[in-house]
Design a protein around this motif. Structure first.
Motif, mmCIF file in Angstrom:
data_model
loop_
_atom_site.group_PDB
_atom_site.id
_atom_site.type_symbol
_atom_site.label_atom_id
_atom_site.label_comp_id
_atom_site.label_asym_id
_atom_site.label_seq_id
_atom_site.Cartn_x
_atom_site.Cartn_y
_atom_site.Cartn_z
ATOM 1 N N GLU A 114 -71.326 -40.785 31.354
ATOM 2 C CA GLU A 114 -70.392 -41.625 32.101
ATOM 3 C C GLU A 114 -71.136 -42.580 33.024
ATOM 4 O OE1 GLU A 114 -66.513 -42.923 33.328
ATOM 5 O OE2 GLU A 114 -67.313 -41.863 31.579
ATOM 6 N N GLY A 115 -72.157 -42.088 33.732
ATOM 7 C CA GLY A 115 -72.886 -42.937 34.660
ATOM 8 C C GLY A 115 -72.176 -43.049 35.989
ATOM 9 N N GLY A 116 -72.612 -44.019 36.799
ATOM 10 C CA GLY A 116 -72.024 -44.206 38.114
ATOM 11 C C GLY A 116 -73.076 -44.164 39.197
ATOM 12 N N ALA A 163 -71.851 -45.393 30.193
ATOM 13 C CA ALA A 163 -70.563 -46.097 30.169
ATOM 14 C C ALA A 163 -70.362 -46.977 31.395
ATOM 15 C CB ALA A 163 -69.419 -45.082 30.060
ATOM 16 N N LYS A 164 -70.786 -46.490 32.560
ATOM 17 C CA LYS A 164 -70.646 -47.257 33.795
ATOM 18 C C LYS A 164 -71.981 -47.776 34.312
ATOM 19 C CE LYS A 164 -66.552 -44.732 35.458
ATOM 20 N NZ LYS A 164 -66.034 -43.871 36.565
ATOM 21 N N GLY A 165 -73.020 -47.727 33.497
ATOM 22 C CA GLY A 165 -74.333 -48.061 34.020
ATOM 23 C C GLY A 165 -74.731 -47.057 35.072
ATOM 24 N N VAL A 166 -75.549 -47.481 36.015
ATOM 25 C CA VAL A 166 -75.945 -46.560 37.080
ATOM 26 C C VAL A 166 -76.282 -47.328 38.350
ATOM 27 C CG1 VAL A 166 -78.459 -46.479 36.761
ATOM 28 C CG2 VAL A 166 -77.268 -44.421 37.472
ATOM 29 N N GLU A 167 -76.013 -46.694 39.466
ATOM 30 C CA GLU A 167 -76.515 -47.154 40.758
ATOM 31 C C GLU A 167 -77.291 -45.995 41.351
ATOM 32 O OE1 GLU A 167 -74.662 -47.874 45.121
ATOM 33 O OE2 GLU A 167 -73.996 -49.352 43.611
ATOM 34 N N ARG A 177 -79.430 -51.060 40.677
ATOM 35 C CA ARG A 177 -78.207 -51.040 39.869
ATOM 36 C C ARG A 177 -78.497 -51.630 38.495
ATOM 37 N NH1 ARG A 177 -76.849 -53.373 44.726
ATOM 38 N NH2 ARG A 177 -75.629 -52.056 46.163
ATOM 39 N N ALA A 191 -76.323 -52.549 35.003
ATOM 40 C CA ALA A 191 -74.996 -52.646 34.418
ATOM 41 C C ALA A 191 -75.009 -52.145 32.978
ATOM 42 C CB ALA A 191 -74.517 -54.101 34.449
ATOM 43 N N PRO A 192 -73.893 -51.613 32.494
ATOM 44 C CA PRO A 192 -73.824 -51.220 31.081
ATOM 45 C C PRO A 192 -73.888 -52.453 30.192
ATOM 46 C CG PRO A 192 -71.656 -51.104 32.093
ATOM 47 C CD PRO A 192 -72.615 -51.392 33.201
#
Length: 428
Positions: A156-158, A182-186, A222, A224-225
Motif C-alpha cells: 500500500e505504501g504511505g 500503491a501510494k508511493g512512500v514518504e 517522498r 510518488a507511485p
C-alpha cells in the motif's frame, strides 16, 4: 570464502601507475533494483562484477526477474515477482537493505538470510517500516536476519518514520521500491543525523533518471507511485575503491592516475580529492582522469567522515604512516558495518605497533614506527585494503583472508601487484 594470508608487498620505489577501476558497487546494485522494477528491459553497461553484485543479481532472479549476461554487462528483464523464494544477502548491506522492500512486492513468502556477521547488522528499522506499510515480516522478535517477508504481491505504501542513523541504506531501500507501492512512500527520519548523505543523493538521482517523481526536504523523502523506465545504465568506476591506490602515491612519493573519474558524481569516493590534498598530495583532475602525486611525506588528517565513512579504513592506515597526529570523527555508525570497523582498526593498527585510540564517534591516531605481523580483516574488504596500504611501508604485514575483497574488488591483489610493478618496469 577464506584464503591463505597475503604478505602485503613493500613498495620497491615510487609508484608511477594508471589504475583502471571496475564499476561502482553502489550504482550497480541500485541499477539492478530499478531495472527489475522497470516497465521494460534495461542494460547495465560496465557494472561491477563482485560478490555483492552477484548476490543482488541472484536475489532478483530468485524473485522472478531475468538477469543475464550481455557482453561485459547485464541485461535485466522484469518478471512477475513471486515466492516462495530464499535469498542469500551475504554480508552486503545494499542487498540486505534494498531487497526486503522488493520482496514485499512479491506474491509469496521470501526468506532472507546472510553470513553469520550479517545477523548483527542493523535491520530493525527496515523491518518496522515494512510492517508500518502493511507488509508482514516474521523475524521472531530479533529485528535482524534471518527473517521472512510475507509478500502479498503489492504494498500500500504511505508515510513511515524510521531512525536511519545506522545506515542511509535503510532509507534508500524504501525509496528504490516506492514507485511500485500503491501510494508511493514518504520516509521521515527521526534520530541522529543520517550518515553517507552522498549515497542518498545517488538514490534520488537514479530514481529521477528512471522517471520517478522524487521530492526531498530536511530528513524527509517522498517518492510518488508511477512507472520505472527501462533504460541503459552507464555505471561509473567505483571511486571508493580508488582510495588505496591513490594512497599509494602519498606513501611512496609517486603518482597514480585513475581514468574515467566523473566530473559530476554522487559517489562518496569523490571526497578523496579534497581529503588527500589536505594531507599534502598534489591532486589534479584533467582529461577525464584524476591524478594524485605525493612526495613521500604527508600530514595527518583532522576530518569529519560522517558522509564518507567507507573511506575510513584506508584513511586510517594512511594516517598511521603520516608525519603527524590525526583525528577521524563522525563515524560511530561504522560499528555496524561489515564488522565493528572502529574496534577492528584500533586492534589491528595497535597490533603492528601503532598508537590508536577509539573515540565515541571515531579514532585518534598518533604515528609510531610500525612493525610486521598479522593484520586481521574480519571478513571486511576495506580492512584488506587498509592492510595493503600499511604493507607499502612496513615489511612483513600478513593480511588475513585477502579473498574477502571479492565483495567489491575481486582482482584487487592482482591490480595491486601491477601497480607496484609499474615503476620497476620503467626502471628496466
Amino acid at each position: 570464502m577464506t584464503s591463505q594470508p597475503w604478505t602485503a608487498p613493500v613498495a620497491p620505489g615510487a609508484v608511477d601507475a594508471t589504475v583502471r577501476l571496475p564499476g561502482s558497487k553502489s550504482m550497480t546494485n541500485r541499477a539492478l533494483i530499478l531495472a527489475a522494477l522497470a516497465d521494460g528491459p534495461s542494460t547495465l553497461a560496465a557494472p561491477l562484477r563482485s560478490r555483492d553484485t552477484e548476490l543482488m543479481a541472484g536475489a532478483l532472479r530468485a524473485l522472478g526477474a531475468g538477469v543475464a549476461e550481455d557482453g561485459a554487462g547485464w541485461r535485466v528483464v522484469p518478471g512477475e515477482l513471486r515466492g516462495p523464494a530464499s535469498v542469500d544477502v551475504g554480508l552486503a548491506g545494499t542487498v540486505m537493505r534494498f531487497l526486503p522492500p522488493v520482496a514485499a512486492l512479491a506474491a509469496g513468502d521470501v526468506a532472507i538470510d546472510g553470513d553469520p556477521y550479517a545477523r548483527r547488522r542493523p535491520m530493525g528499522p527496515i523491518i518496522a517500516a515494512l510492517r508500518a506499510l502493511g507488509t508482514g515480516v516474521d523475524d521472531e522478535g530479533r529485528g535482524a536476519l534471518p527473517f521472512t517477508v510475507r509478500g502479498r504481491g503489492a504494498v500500500e505504501g504511505g508515510v513511515v518514520t524510521i531512525d536511519a542513523s545506522g545506515s542511509s541504506q535503510l532509507i534508500s531501500g524504501l525509496l528504490l521500491a516506492a514507485p511500485r507501492f500503491a501510494k508511493g512512500v514518504e520516509v521521515r527520519h527521526e534520530g541522529p543525523p543520517v550518515p553517507s548523505a552522498p549515497h542518498l543523493e545517488m538514490t534520488v538521482r537514479m530514481l529521477r533518471e528512471a522517471g520517478a517523481a522524487v521530492e526531498t526536504g530536511h530528513d524527509v523523502w517522498r517518492v510518488a507511485p508511477g512507472p520505472v523506465a527501462g533504460r541503459t545504465w552507464d555505471i561509473e568506476p567505483d571511486l571508493s575503491n580508488a582510495a588505496q591506490f591513490l594512497a599509494a602515491a602519498l606513501v611512496t612519493g609517486g603518482r597514480v592516475t585513475v581514468p574515467g573519474w566523473p566530473p559530476d558524481t554522487t559517489q562518496p569516493g569523490d571526497a578523496l580529492r579534497g581529503l588527500l590534498a589536505r594531507m599534502g598530495a598534489d591532486v589534479e583532475a584533467s582529461g577525464g582522469a584524476l591524478t594524485v602525486r605525493g612526495t613521500g611525506a604527508f600530514r595527518g588528517l583532522d576530518a569529519d567522515l560522517h558522509e564518507v565513512g567507507e573511506l575510513t579504513p584506508v584513511l586510517a592506515a594512511l594516517c598511521a604512516l603520516a608525519d603527524g597526529p590525526s583525528r577521524l570523527t563522525g563515524i560511530a555508525h561504522l560499528r555496524g558495518h561489515e564488522t565493528d570497523r572502529l574496534a577492528a582498526l584500533v586492534t589491528e593498527l595497535n597490533g603492528l605497533g601503532g598508537d590508536v585510540r577509539e573515540l565515541p564517534d571515531g579514532l585518534e591516531i598518533r604515528p609510531r614506527p610500525l612493525h610486521g605481523g598479522t593484520f586481521r580483516t574480519y571478513d571486511d574488504h576495506r580492512m584488506v585494503m587498509a592492510g595493503a596500504v600499511l604493507g607499502l611501508a612496513v615489511d612483513g604485514v600478513q593480511v588475513e583472508n585477502p579473498a574477502t575483497v571479492g565483495k567489491t574488488l575481486p582482482d584487487f591483489t592482482t591490480m595491486w601487484a601491477a601497480m607496484l610493478a609499474a615503476p620497476a618496469a620503467r626502471r628496466g
